[in-house]
Every structure is written in C-alpha cells, then in structure tokens.
Design a protein around this motif. Structure first.
Motif, PDB file in Angstrom:
ATOM      1  N   ASN A  79       0.817  -1.219   0.000  1.00  0.00           N
ATOM      2  CA  ASN A  79       0.000   0.000   0.000  1.00  0.00           C
ATOM      3  C   ASN A  79       0.845   1.260   0.000  1.00  0.00           C
ATOM      4  N   MET A  80       2.046   1.171   0.552  1.00  0.00           N
ATOM      5  CA  MET A  80       2.947   2.332   0.564  1.00  0.00           C
ATOM      6  C   MET A  80       3.560   2.521  -0.820  1.00  0.00           C
ATOM      7  N   SER A  81       4.087   1.436  -1.395  1.00  0.00           N
ATOM      8  CA  SER A  81       4.656   1.494  -2.735  1.00  0.00           C
ATOM      9  C   SER A  81       4.737   0.093  -3.314  1.00  0.00           C
ATOM     10  N   ARG A  82       3.905  -0.151  -4.310  1.00  0.00           N
ATOM     11  CA  ARG A  82       3.858  -1.512  -4.881  1.00  0.00           C
ATOM     12  C   ARG A  82       5.088  -1.832  -5.714  1.00  0.00           C
ATOM     13  N   ASP A  83       5.916  -0.799  -6.003  1.00  0.00           N
ATOM     14  CA  ASP A  83       7.140  -1.022  -6.786  1.00  0.00           C
ATOM     15  C   ASP A  83       8.339  -1.371  -5.914  1.00  0.00           C
ATOM     16  N   THR A  84       8.132  -1.383  -4.609  1.00  0.00           N
ATOM     17  CA  THR A  84       9.246  -1.660  -3.701  1.00  0.00           C
ATOM     18  C   THR A  84       9.933  -2.978  -4.061  1.00  0.00           C
ATOM     19  N   LYS A  85      11.265  -2.928  -4.099  1.00  0.00           N
ATOM     20  CA  LYS A  85      12.011  -4.167  -4.318  1.00  0.00           C
ATOM     21  C   LYS A  85      12.361  -4.742  -2.948  1.00  0.00           C
ATOM     22  N   LEU A  86      12.257  -6.039  -2.832  1.00  0.00           N
ATOM     23  CA  LEU A  86      12.435  -6.680  -1.525  1.00  0.00           C
ATOM     24  C   LEU A  86      13.656  -7.590  -1.538  1.00  0.00           C
ATOM     25  N   ILE A  87      14.464  -7.479  -0.521  1.00  0.00           N
ATOM     26  CA  ILE A  87      15.666  -8.324  -0.423  1.00  0.00           C
ATOM     27  C   ILE A  87      15.579  -9.114   0.886  1.00  0.00           C
ATOM     28  N   ARG A 148       1.329 -12.968  -2.308  1.00  0.00           N
ATOM     29  CA  ARG A 148      -0.040 -12.506  -2.524  1.00  0.00           C
ATOM     30  C   ARG A 148      -0.038 -11.050  -2.977  1.00  0.00           C
ATOM     31  N   TYR A 149       1.046 -10.343  -2.708  1.00  0.00           N
ATOM     32  CA  TYR A 149       1.119  -8.916  -3.043  1.00  0.00           C
ATOM     33  C   TYR A 149       2.188  -8.588  -4.083  1.00  0.00           C
ATOM     34  N   PHE A 150       3.326  -9.302  -4.011  1.00  0.00           N
ATOM     35  CA  PHE A 150       4.449  -8.945  -4.879  1.00  0.00           C
ATOM     36  C   PHE A 150       4.821 -10.115  -5.788  1.00  0.00           C
ATOM     37  N   PRO A 151       5.155  -9.801  -7.081  1.00  0.00           N
ATOM     38  CA  PRO A 151       5.620 -10.897  -7.945  1.00  0.00           C
ATOM     39  C   PRO A 151       7.010 -11.340  -7.507  1.00  0.00           C
ATOM     40  N   LEU A 152       7.312 -12.586  -7.790  1.00  0.00           N
ATOM     41  CA  LEU A 152       8.608 -13.134  -7.379  1.00  0.00           C
ATOM     42  C   LEU A 152       9.774 -12.306  -7.933  1.00  0.00           C
ATOM     43  N   ALA A 153       9.594 -11.761  -9.132  1.00  0.00           N
ATOM     44  CA  ALA A 153      10.673 -10.990  -9.775  1.00  0.00           C
ATOM     45  C   ALA A 153      11.046  -9.755  -8.941  1.00  0.00           C
ATOM     46  N   GLN A 154      10.155  -9.355  -8.052  1.00  0.00           N
ATOM     47  CA  GLN A 154      10.423  -8.168  -7.225  1.00  0.00           C
ATOM     48  C   GLN A 154      11.104  -8.534  -5.898  1.00  0.00           C
ATOM     49  N   ILE A 155      11.365  -9.816  -5.717  1.00  0.00           N
ATOM     50  CA  ILE A 155      11.979 -10.257  -4.458  1.00  0.00           C
ATOM     51  C   ILE A 155      13.311 -10.926  -4.768  1.00  0.00           C
ATOM     52  N   HIS A 156      14.354 -10.514  -4.064  1.00  0.00           N
ATOM     53  CA  HIS A 156      15.672 -11.124  -4.261  1.00  0.00           C
ATOM     54  C   HIS A 156      16.096 -11.841  -2.977  1.00  0.00           C
ATOM     55  N   PHE A 157      16.593 -13.060  -3.152  1.00  0.00           N
ATOM     56  CA  PHE A 157      17.015 -13.832  -1.983  1.00  0.00           C
ATOM     57  C   PHE A 157      18.536 -13.916  -1.954  1.00  0.00           C
ATOM     58  N   VAL A 158      19.099 -13.466  -0.861  1.00  0.00           N
ATOM     59  CA  VAL A 158      20.545 -13.534  -0.672  1.00  0.00           C
ATOM     60  C   VAL A 158      20.841 -14.784   0.142  1.00  0.00           C
ATOM     61  N   PHE A 242      10.371 -24.114  -0.663  1.00  0.00           N
ATOM     62  CA  PHE A 242      10.994 -22.795  -0.829  1.00  0.00           C
ATOM     63  C   PHE A 242      11.863 -22.770  -2.090  1.00  0.00           C
ATOM     64  N   TYR A 243      12.713 -23.793  -2.267  1.00  0.00           N
ATOM     65  CA  TYR A 243      13.570 -23.862  -3.465  1.00  0.00           C
ATOM     66  C   TYR A 243      12.723 -23.840  -4.729  1.00  0.00           C
ATOM     67  N   GLU A 244      11.628 -24.637  -4.696  1.00  0.00           N
ATOM     68  CA  GLU A 244      10.771 -24.718  -5.885  1.00  0.00           C
ATOM     69  C   GLU A 244      10.129 -23.369  -6.182  1.00  0.00           C
ATOM     70  N   THR A 245       9.687 -22.703  -5.135  1.00  0.00           N
ATOM     71  CA  THR A 245       9.001 -21.421  -5.340  1.00  0.00           C
ATOM     72  C   THR A 245       9.949 -20.367  -5.884  1.00  0.00           C
ATOM     73  N   VAL A 246      11.153 -20.290  -5.311  1.00  0.00           N
ATOM     74  CA  VAL A 246      12.057 -19.210  -5.748  1.00  0.00           C
ATOM     75  C   VAL A 246      12.915 -19.632  -6.946  1.00  0.00           C
ATOM     76  N   GLY A 247      12.902 -20.943  -7.279  1.00  0.00           N
ATOM     77  CA  GLY A 247      13.701 -21.427  -8.412  1.00  0.00           C
ATOM     78  C   GLY A 247      15.191 -21.405  -8.122  1.00  0.00           C
ATOM     79  N   GLN A 248      15.552 -21.672  -6.875  1.00  0.00           N
ATOM     80  CA  GLN A 248      16.961 -21.640  -6.466  1.00  0.00           C
ATOM     81  C   GLN A 248      17.194 -22.680  -5.382  1.00  0.00           C
TER      82      GLN A 248
END
Ligand SMILES: Nc1ncnc2c1ncn2[C@@H]1O[C@H](COP(=O)(O)OS(=O)(=O)O)[C@@H](OP(=O)(O)O)[C@H]1O
Length: 253
Positions: A79-87, A148-158, A242-248
């Motif tokens: 709701n604050m910013s749907r373009d937020t990138k998540l790490i 439910r809110y963000f596409p996977l492409a907007q989330i990066h897993f370190v 988790f691996y299956e969902t993130v493809g890693q």
C-alpha cells in the motif's frame, strides 16, 4: 521492531548511512511479536515519516529483519509502494534457529535449553513450530504471504552462506537486482582472521576497515546432534517448497 535506513546515492557513487533513533530498544530480535495491531500501525506511520527524502537518482533501503515474518508487512508495504524491491537474506534454518537462540541466551541466560524449547514432545519428535526461533525458518510459509502482493521478480534472496564465503559475488547479484552499477566489488572486502568473517574496507577512502559488531558471528551453543538431525528432517519439506518457489537451490540439506 528495530530497523535501519540507508540511502544509496546511485549517481554520486557513494553510499551514505542515515541513522535514525530506534523506535524501541533498537533490538533486531522478533520479541516485538506481542505488539498489538494499533501499536504496529502507529509504528508503521512513524517509520514511514522517518524515511529520508529520496531524489530520482537515489534508492532508499530500509532493513528490518522481522518484516519477512510479520503477517501485516506485505500489505502495508504494498500500500505504501507496490514497486518496492524486496531483499531477503536466508540461511540454513537449523543454523538460523541456533543463531537466534545463541543471541537470546546472551541476553537472557536463564532460558531453557535449545533442545527443550525445540519440541512439543521430543520422544514423539514433535517440533514446536510456534517457537519463534523455529517458526522464522519456515521460509516457504512466510513467502506465501508476500507472493499474494508482490511478484517473485520483485523479491531477491541472498544466500546467508554465500554472503560469508563470497560476499562480493552475493553483492554483485544484489546490485544487479537493484539495477545499479556494480560499485561494491571484491576490493571492498577482506577476510579478517580474528573475526573469522569477511569485513569491509573502503578502498577509495582513508576510513579504517570495519567488521560487523560483536553480536554478529558469535560462537554458537553446542546442540545435541540428534536434535539437529530431527530439525533438519522437520525443515526438509519447507526447504524443498521454498527452493521450488524461488527457483533456487540453497543446498541446506
Ligand atoms: N561479514 C560478516 N560478519 C559477521 N557476521 C556475518 C557476516 N556475514 C554474515 N554474517 C552472519 O550474520 C549473522 C548475524 O546477522 P543477524 O541475522 O543477527 O543480523 S540482523 O539481526 O538480521 O541484523 C551472523 O550469525 P551468527 O554467526 O549466528 O552470529 C553471521 O553468521
């Protein structure tokens, strides 16, 4: 809910840390779980108003470990910013649980043993998934709320493991994800033998090298190997999902 904000000045090729007074005791632990909804909402509004003004050429980063496991966080950030990138930094959930316990034990030496807290019934092998140290590592469950809110492409897993063995490589991936030049490279890291971890140096400045604080990279409490095996079993299906969902594949098995 402790958190830090950092402004990355992309064009000026400079990283500037902006420090804020913590909302509470500045603790990054998740012991704020008891906050009621109203208090959380107030914190949220306060936190947002504390974000620095950001120019077109800047990216503002905010770091709050508990967001990933906080039910309301995805909706509020969306709701604050749907373009937020998540790490999200993730590590082997068994090691994460032991790390979490080691941290709590350093502040509250009287708590029960890790082995005692991990199970609802140890003989039956019933893991206590409601204990925060265990619950947080069930990454696949938490991720569902975010997707439910963000596409996977907007989330990066370190990978927390690679962040230690190859910090420059992991930072290269973060910078690519953010769409900024790879300014942080292997020139910015060196392995500190005393600390036993990579530490930061700023090659272009006269500032002294800097390692993370004493509370990062502590020797872990020794845990019964049988319990470690039981927890590994417990986490396996969550890790696979988790691996299956993130493809890693994070190779925690
Ligand atoms: N370079 C470097 N130096 C020191 N520590 C490092 C580093 N890179 C990753 N780590 C790992 O970070 C773990 C601590 O991070 P936290 O999760 O407690 O941080 S935070 O609360 O989310 O801010 C900490 O976990 P513990 O080893 O359990 O203390 C470290 O393993």
């Amino acid at each position: 809910m402790g958190g830090d904000t950092v402004t990355v000045k992309v064009e000026e090729r400079e990283i500037e840390e902006v420090e804020y007074e913590e909302m509470n005791d500045g603790d990054d632990d998740d012991d704020d779980e008891g906050d009621d909804a109203t208090e959380m909402a107030i914190h949220w509004v306060q936190r947002r108003s504390l974000m620095p003004r950001t120019l077109e050429s800047q990216i503002t980063l905010e770091k709050t470990p508990s967001y990933f496991v906080t039910q309301e966080a995805p909706r509020r950030i969306f709701n604050m910013s749907r373009d937020t990138k998540l790490i999200v930094v993730v590590r082997n959930p068994v090691t994460r649980a032991i790390s979490d316990y080691t941290q709590t034990l350093s502040k509250k030496p009287d708590i029960p043993t890790f082995e005692g807290l991990s199970f609802r019934n140890r003989t039956l092998g019933l893991v206590d998934a409601s204990w925060n140290a265990i619950r947080i590592g069930m990454y696949a469950l938490h991720l569902e709320s975010w997707l439910r809110y963000f596409p996977l492409a907007q989330i990066h897993f370190v990978s927390g493991e690679r962040l230690i063995t190859d910090p420059a490589g992991e930072m290269a991936r973060v910078q690519d994800f953010l769409g900024i030049k790879r300014l942080i490279t292997d020139k910015h890291f060196y392995f500190n033998k005393t600390k036993g971890f990579p530490c930061l140096k700023k090659p272009e400045s006269s500032l002294l090298p800097r390692c993370l604080g004493k509370s990062k990279g502590r020797t872990h409490v020794q845990i019964d190997p049988e319990v470690i095996d039981q927890l590994r079993e417990f986490y396996r299906p969550y890790n696979i999902k988790f691996y299956e969902t993130v493809g890693q594949d994070f190779r925690w098995e």
